[in-house]
Design a protein around this motif. Structure first.
Motif, PDB file in Angstrom:
ATOM      1  N   GLU A 173       1.576   1.343  -9.627  1.00 54.77           N
ATOM      2  CA  GLU A 173       2.123   2.076  -8.494  1.00 54.77           C
ATOM      3  C   GLU A 173       0.998   2.340  -7.497  1.00 54.77           C
ATOM      4  O   GLU A 173      -0.030   2.934  -7.854  1.00 54.77           O
ATOM      5  N   ALA A 174       1.186   1.923  -6.250  1.00 56.94           N
ATOM      6  CA  ALA A 174       0.114   2.010  -5.264  1.00 56.94           C
ATOM      7  C   ALA A 174      -0.300   3.445  -4.982  1.00 56.94           C
ATOM      8  O   ALA A 174      -1.448   3.704  -4.608  1.00 56.94           O
ATOM      9  N   GLU A 175       0.640   4.383  -5.175  1.00 56.19           N
ATOM     10  CA  GLU A 175       0.296   5.788  -4.906  1.00 56.19           C
ATOM     11  C   GLU A 175      -0.607   6.379  -5.984  1.00 56.19           C
ATOM     12  O   GLU A 175      -1.156   7.472  -5.810  1.00 56.19           O
ATOM     13  N   GLN A 176      -0.802   5.650  -7.090  1.00 59.78           N
ATOM     14  CA  GLN A 176      -1.671   6.121  -8.161  1.00 59.78           C
ATOM     15  C   GLN A 176      -3.076   5.545  -7.962  1.00 59.78           C
ATOM     16  O   GLN A 176      -3.560   4.719  -8.738  1.00 59.78           O
ATOM     17  N   MET A 177      -3.751   6.004  -6.927  1.00 57.77           N
ATOM     18  CA  MET A 177      -5.085   5.502  -6.604  1.00 57.77           C
ATOM     19  C   MET A 177      -6.131   6.109  -7.542  1.00 57.77           C
ATOM     20  O   MET A 177      -6.098   7.300  -7.837  1.00 57.77           O
TER      21      MET A 177
ATOM     22  N   GLU B 134      -8.745   2.265  -4.082  1.00 57.99           N
ATOM     23  CA  GLU B 134      -9.068   1.484  -5.277  1.00 57.99           C
ATOM     24  C   GLU B 134      -8.112   1.844  -6.409  1.00 57.99           C
ATOM     25  O   GLU B 134      -7.665   2.994  -6.533  1.00 57.99           O
ATOM     26  N   TRP B 135      -7.782   0.837  -7.216  1.00 57.04           N
ATOM     27  CA  TRP B 135      -6.897   1.011  -8.361  1.00 57.04           C
ATOM     28  C   TRP B 135      -7.542   0.362  -9.594  1.00 57.04           C
ATOM     29  O   TRP B 135      -8.317  -0.596  -9.453  1.00 57.04           O
ATOM     30  N   THR B 136      -7.214   0.873 -10.764  1.00 57.20           N
ATOM     31  CA  THR B 136      -7.688   0.252 -12.005  1.00 57.20           C
ATOM     32  C   THR B 136      -6.506  -0.302 -12.785  1.00 57.20           C
ATOM     33  O   THR B 136      -5.376   0.187 -12.673  1.00 57.20           O
TER      34      THR B 136
ATOM     35  N   ILE C 222      -2.291 -11.893  -8.402  1.00 56.52           N
ATOM     36  CA  ILE C 222      -2.093 -10.554  -7.846  1.00 56.52           C
ATOM     37  C   ILE C 222      -1.067 -10.624  -6.725  1.00 56.52           C
ATOM     38  O   ILE C 222      -1.217 -11.406  -5.780  1.00 56.52           O
ATOM     39  N   HIS C 223      -0.007  -9.823  -6.841  1.00 58.75           N
ATOM     40  CA  HIS C 223       1.027  -9.708  -5.812  1.00 58.75           C
ATOM     41  C   HIS C 223       1.041  -8.275  -5.273  1.00 58.75           C
ATOM     42  O   HIS C 223       0.735  -7.333  -6.014  1.00 58.75           O
ATOM     43  N   PHE C 224       1.403  -8.138  -4.019  1.00 63.86           N
ATOM     44  CA  PHE C 224       1.559  -6.824  -3.401  1.00 63.86           C
ATOM     45  C   PHE C 224       2.979  -6.669  -2.870  1.00 63.86           C
ATOM     46  O   PHE C 224       3.537  -7.606  -2.276  1.00 63.86           O
ATOM     47  N   LYS C 225       3.553  -5.502  -3.067  1.00 59.71           N
ATOM     48  CA  LYS C 225       4.761  -5.127  -2.330  1.00 59.71           C
ATOM     49  C   LYS C 225       4.294  -4.213  -1.208  1.00 59.71           C
ATOM     50  O   LYS C 225       3.789  -3.117  -1.463  1.00 59.71           O
ATOM     51  N   TYR C 226       4.449  -4.686   0.035  1.00 58.49           N
ATOM     52  CA  TYR C 226       3.870  -3.962   1.166  1.00 58.49           C
ATOM     53  C   TYR C 226       4.821  -3.961   2.354  1.00 58.49           C
ATOM     54  O   TYR C 226       5.750  -4.763   2.454  1.00 58.49           O
ATOM     55  N   LEU C 227       4.540  -3.038   3.268  1.00 64.30           N
ATOM     56  CA  LEU C 227       5.283  -2.940   4.522  1.00 64.30           C
ATOM     57  C   LEU C 227       4.269  -2.861   5.648  1.00 64.30           C
ATOM     58  O   LEU C 227       3.382  -2.005   5.629  1.00 64.30           O
TER      59      LEU C 227
ATOM     60  N   THR D  95       1.149  -0.172   4.554  1.00 64.46           N
ATOM     61  CA  THR D  95       1.782   0.641   3.504  1.00 64.46           C
ATOM     62  C   THR D  95       1.944  -0.207   2.246  1.00 64.46           C
ATOM     63  O   THR D  95       2.460  -1.323   2.311  1.00 64.46           O
ATOM     64  N   LEU D  96       1.496   0.322   1.118  1.00 59.72           N
ATOM     65  CA  LEU D  96       1.655  -0.360  -0.168  1.00 59.72           C
ATOM     66  C   LEU D  96       2.598   0.433  -1.058  1.00 59.72           C
ATOM     67  O   LEU D  96       2.525   1.672  -1.118  1.00 59.72           O
ATOM     68  N   ASP D  97       3.453  -0.295  -1.772  1.00 60.35           N
ATOM     69  CA  ASP D  97       4.349   0.331  -2.748  1.00 60.35           C
ATOM     70  C   ASP D  97       3.893   0.013  -4.170  1.00 60.35           C
ATOM     71  O   ASP D  97       3.756   0.905  -4.999  1.00 60.35           O
ATOM     72  N   ARG D  98       3.632  -1.257  -4.434  1.00 63.93           N
ATOM     73  CA  ARG D  98       3.246  -1.653  -5.784  1.00 63.93           C
ATOM     74  C   ARG D  98       2.235  -2.791  -5.753  1.00 63.93           C
ATOM     75  O   ARG D  98       2.201  -3.574  -4.808  1.00 63.93           O
ATOM     76  N   ILE D  99       1.447  -2.879  -6.815  1.00 63.36           N
ATOM     77  CA  ILE D  99       0.545  -4.002  -7.052  1.00 63.36           C
ATOM     78  C   ILE D  99       0.939  -4.605  -8.399  1.00 63.36           C
ATOM     79  O   ILE D  99       1.072  -3.887  -9.397  1.00 63.36           O
TER      80      ILE D  99
END
Length: 986
Positions: free
Chosen positions: A265-269, A313-315, A326-331, A524-528
């Motif tokens: 989840e992109a919000e979990q930085m 940054e994400w782990t 690696i895929h991104f769900k983005y707006l 804007t990112l939603d998911r990685i």
């Protein structure tokens, strides 16, 4: 409206939504003209000589001279092994977070020098092991000198960001089920960083030219303290192309399990460089997790993740060694047809060139895309079993060549304007004489060629951008209109003398605004997604999903909880706040923790989206107990209508009012009583570019006479001074003029002091040639053509946050004043205020007063200011009106002193019935005098007549005079005559 009618309306609107094409911001499908994968970036081009100090031009010159990247590293030294340092620099005797030999640089202008041996001629990079010290939420900023000088402009200000993270994940919930934005926690830890420029305008770390032999490198503090454990001079490591990196990975054993998928989840930085890089709420069910009508922080970034250098940054963990995708769900739907670029790092390093400036194309919809090449082939990454990091940094470097070229065009255009002004003497609209002809083609024989050249260069940049983005490019229409205008002027250059400078300012504003927009990179990112398959792991929302969500949102609007603006506890006092949701949430939290816990008084802090609600609620008899964030003119308007509590009647009001400068209470005083307390204040101060004024031998003006003395030199050099045309209050007050008579029943502007003040005000534009129209002082100050001017707190924050390249090159000071015979400089000036007030209809006035006292207290204001800045970043620095609280906030010492020096001279225009006519008629009088060349005295006399007429009308309405015009009672008008040496101490 009956039930059947409501139902019919719902169904009709729902049917309309279902019939709409899926062209909204979340429509699925592929937009025409979208591009994926790396792009061919614009080349760096040689600019005019004036830009030789830019890093891009310096590096280009070094390459032309034959300088190449050094083949091997130079020295690596511990921080304590410096050659020399300023007296305030110290070496720690003990270890600091596990590192010994640490040197501490405690404050701005402190410095430390190192002696470096370069083994051969070449271009090197600097790597620092740094720990930011305790300060504000802003990044550490340093300057780097090599052998006594800055090698290029960007070396004057290099940013070393702090590391932050959200204090809790997932966010906590309020009583309504909405998530509360988490507070920010600084990760105080050592970082190893290759130095980059402040705004990430170069795709690579900065290079420094060193000839073989010994050199001195000085690190100077610009903002924020820091500790240095090690300095290393390294040879640049060229990045391989993807094909090279992939060839090595494909030779390794691939143990990735088929079908393996991990969703982040992109919000979990895990970490971020700036508190303003935040979790965001999508307010729909198309992002994960679905909001279901609640305030759920299910994405990150957006417009708050757009400045160059802002990173997140994400782990993630992979179960086995192998190749992954690696895929991104983005707006990315912020500016039509414009691409947002990101530098992408894996485990702290950019693995190959294609990820230095990776494009996220514009689309009106959510997209799910792999990191891929320009042919759409996904990149494979080799990960060892265990934990890895992926980081994305906003990287506007792809547009740097175009932005620098556009800025050179702006400067060239300004130079032509300066030459025309020097020949004709025309500096603003009022000086244009349509009946006088100038032979500029003869006086300035090269002007037509220069105009054509500017038009050609501007067209070249538009073409360059269209080639980069591959589309029509929103915003380019403004540039095309400038191109048309430049070509038109080139055909008839003699008409330049008849074009008001304001028209040229509009053209320049179009270009500078476009430059600024190119530097912003929102995403804007939603998911990685990390997967063992190159196939898209999920599909973006389809048409039916989008339409279903729109319909669902439509029906949720009929829910009484759809617009949740705050708590509704019947036992609490109601507080309405005219500020954003984050402010309201933090205020509620502080009230619960501090105010309610101590007093037992419950508080409902509610969001007030529109201050007009106060008027409607007053008419309906449903006012809150307390209103906050109220503009300075509103309390007096309500007080005239007997709608507010007289705060000065409370027994402890005198002690409470001592927290504020006396002048800040003037706008809230009506007929001798105070009806509101100030919350925030936006003072006027003098801004000046230290670098430019020093280069032309000028000092910032201390008095208006100093300003008049400096203007000829300033304008001869092609610069000017900024003074907002409606900022007349300082001039009138400093000259001893009063806006109203002592009894408050007549305008005070028919005095000799007022006429002299009006003359001084208008002559700034008619005689001294200050520009009458300046859409953005910030942009002109930043570009340098207005290196000095008077502006408020908002300009300070803009420069601090959005112009890091100017750090150390500008300062603030008290505004110019009038010198008395005793040598004192009178600097009376006002500034916008916000306030808090209590409604007379409240049945809990004492409880409301206790809350207002708590809210405006030193302890609460300093805590709120600190926490709102930590929550949202330095751009949310709280400009509290409580003087002692202001001193406790993280303002730099020099700026704090300048603000406090000006603050003691704070005084604003008092409010009287009908007083709204005073600024209106003064504006009319200024317009007729400056723009229509009317006599200043006659125009002010006309304004006074109109003001007095309206004052009399309102005085009859409020009972100060009777129908025959006889005085029934006089009005008590507040005033102060001496500056305050401290809060509440005149």
């Amino acid at each position: 409206m009956g039930t059947k009618t409501v139902t019919a309306t719902k169904l009709a609107l729902a049917g309309l939504l279902l019939a709409l094409p899926a062209a909204g911001p979340f429509a699925s499908g592929t937009a025409k003209g979208e591009r994926s994968g790396p792009l061919v970036l614009p080349p760096v081009r040689k600019l005019p000589e004036a830009y030789a100090s830019l890093y891009s031009q310096t590096l280009l010159a070094w390459h032309e001279q034959g300088w190449k990247d050094a083949p091997s590293d130079a020295d690596r030294l511990p921080g304590s092994r410096y050659k020399s340092a300023s007296t305030d620099v110290t070496v720690r005797a003990d270890a600091l977070q596990g590192k010994s030999g640490v040197v501490q640089v405690p404050q701005p202008k402190a410095w430390v020098e190192y002696e470096i041996d370069a083994p051969q001629d070449g271009l090197y990079q600097l790597e620092l092991t740094v720990l930011p010290g305790e300060g504000s939420s802003g990044p550490v900023q340093i300057g780097v000198k090599v052998d006594g000088g800055f090698p290029y402009f960007e070396a004057k200000t290099i940013q070393i960001p702090r590391k932050w993270k959200d204090s809790v994940y997932p966010p906590k919930l309020n009583e309504h089920g909405d998530q509360i934005r988490p507070s920010q926690q600084e990760l105080s830890e050592w970082g190893v960083r290759l130095l980059t420029d402040a705004k990430f305008t170069s795709p690579d770390p900065l290079r420094f030219r060193l000839a073989k032999g010994r050199h001195t490198i000085r690190l100077e503090s610009v903002l924020e303290p820091f500790a240095l454990a090690e300095i290393a001079v390294k040879a640049p490591r060229p990045l391989p192309a993807y094909e090279q990196a992939a060839a090595g990975w494909k030779a390794l054993p691939n143990g990735a399990e088929p079908g393996w998928l991990l969703t982040v989840e992109a919000e979990q930085m895990t970490a971020k460089s700036d508190p303003s890089v935040q979790v965001q709420a999508s307010n729909d069910n198309l992002a994960s997790p679905a909001s279901d009508g609640r305030q759920i922080y299910n994405t990150m970034g957006g417009a708050r993740w757009s400045r160059g250098g802002q990173s997140a940054e994400w782990t993630f963990d992979v179960p086995k060694d192998g190749l992954y995708y690696i895929h991104f769900k983005y707006l990315q739907n912020f500016t039509k047809d414009v691409i947002s670029f990101r530098e992408i790092r894996i485990d702290g390093q950019v693995p190959f060139r294609e990820l230095q400036s990776y494009p996220f194309s514009y689309s009106r919809k959510w997209s799910v895309e792999a990191l891929q090449d320009d042919k759409g082939e996904p990149f494979a990454f080799y990960f060892r079993q265990g934990t890895h990091r992926i980081g994305l940094t906003a990287a506007p470097s792809a547009t740097t060549p175009v932005r620098e070229s556009l800025q050179s065009i702006v400067d060239g255009y300004q130079e032509i304007n300066r030459q025309v002004a020097m020949v004709t003497g025309i500096k603003n609209r009022s000086m244009v004489d349509q009946n006088r002809d100038w032979n500029l083609a003869e006086t300035m024989p090269d002007v037509a060629g220069k105009l054509r050249a500017l038009a050609d260069r501007l067209q070249e940049q538009v073409d360059q951008l269209q080639g980069l983005y591959g589309n029509s490019l929103q915003g380019a229409e403004g540039l095309r209109s400038v191109i048309f205008d430049l070509r038109n002027m080139a055909e008839t250059p003699d008409l330049l003398s008849k074009r008001p400078p304001e028209m040229h300012a509009q053209n320049l504003e179009k270009i500078t605004s476009f430059i600024d927009s190119l530097g912003r990179q929102p995403l804007t990112l939603d998911r990685i997604f990390i997967s063992s398959s190159p196939e898209r792991p999920v599909e973006p929302p389809g048409t039916l999903t989008v339409v279903g969500d729109l319909v669902g949102n439509f029906f949720r609007t009929f829910s009484p909880n759809y617009h949740y603006y705050g708590r509704r506890d019947p036992d609490g006092i109601d507080v309405w706040v005219n500020r954003g949701r984050d402010y309201v949430a933090l205020m509620q939290q502080l009230a619960d923790e501090s105010f309610t816990a101590k007093t037992g008084i419950k508080v409902n802090v509610n969001l007030m989206p529109n201050p007009g609600q106060l008027i409607l609620s007053n008419s309906a008899g449903r006012e809150p107990d307390v209103a906050l964030g109220i503009a300075e003119g509103t309390p007096a308007d309500f007080a005239m209508r007997n709608s507010l509590v007289n705060l000065s009647e409370f027994p402890d009001f005198a002690s409470v009012s001592e927290q504020f400068q006396p002048g800040t209470l003037i706008p809230f005083t009506y007929d001798g009583s105070v009806y509101a307390l100030p919350e925030t204040v936006a003072l006027n101060v003098l801004f000046y570019r230290t670098d430019i004024l020093k280069s032309i031998g000028l000092k910032p003006p201390d008095t208006w006479d100093d300003l008049y003395a400096m203007l000829p030199t300033l304008q001869q050099k092609g610069y000017n001074f900024y003074f907002a045309k409606l900022n007349y209050v300082p001039i009138f007050l400093q000259n001893g003029a009063s806006f109203y008579t002592e009894d408050g029943l007549n305008s005070g502007l028919n005095s000799r002091e007022a006429f002299n003040s009006f003359k001084q005000w208008t002559e700034l534009f008619t005689v001294y040639g200050l520009p009458t129209e300046v859409p953005s002082f910030y942009m002109h100050f930043r570009s340098g053509d207005m290196p000095v001017g008077i502006a408020d707190y908002n300009t300070y924050m803009q420069l601090l946050v959005a112009a890091p390249e100017l750090a150390g090159s500008w300062e603030i000071a008290p505004i110019p004043g009038v010198k008395r015979k005793d040598g004192t400089v009178v600097r009376w000036s006002g500034g916008n205020l916000s306030s808090g007030m209590i409604f007379r209809s409240s049945e809990r006035r004492q409880d409301a007063w206790e809350f207002l006292k708590w809210w405006t207290s030193t302890e609460t204001q300093s805590r709120f200011g600190s926490e709102i800045e930590l929550l949202n970043g330095v751009e949310f620095r709280w400009n509290t009106a409580n003087v002692e609280a202001f001193k406790k906030l993280p303002w730099p010492e020099k700026e704090s002193k300048a603000i406090l020096d000006q603050w003691k001279w704070y005084k604003e225009m008092p409010n009287v019935p009908g007083g709204y006519f005073t600024p209106r008629e003064l504006n009319f009088a200024w317009t007729r005098t400056v723009l229509q060349n009317q006599n200043y005295r006659e125009m002010l006399e006309k304004a006074v007549f109109q003001i007095d007429s309206e004052l009399k009308r309102k005085q009859r309405e409020f009972g100060f005079v009777d129908k025959q015009g006889s005085i029934v009672r006089k009005l008590k008008v507040p005033d102060i005559t001496q500056p305050s040496e401290g809060a509440g101490k005149p």
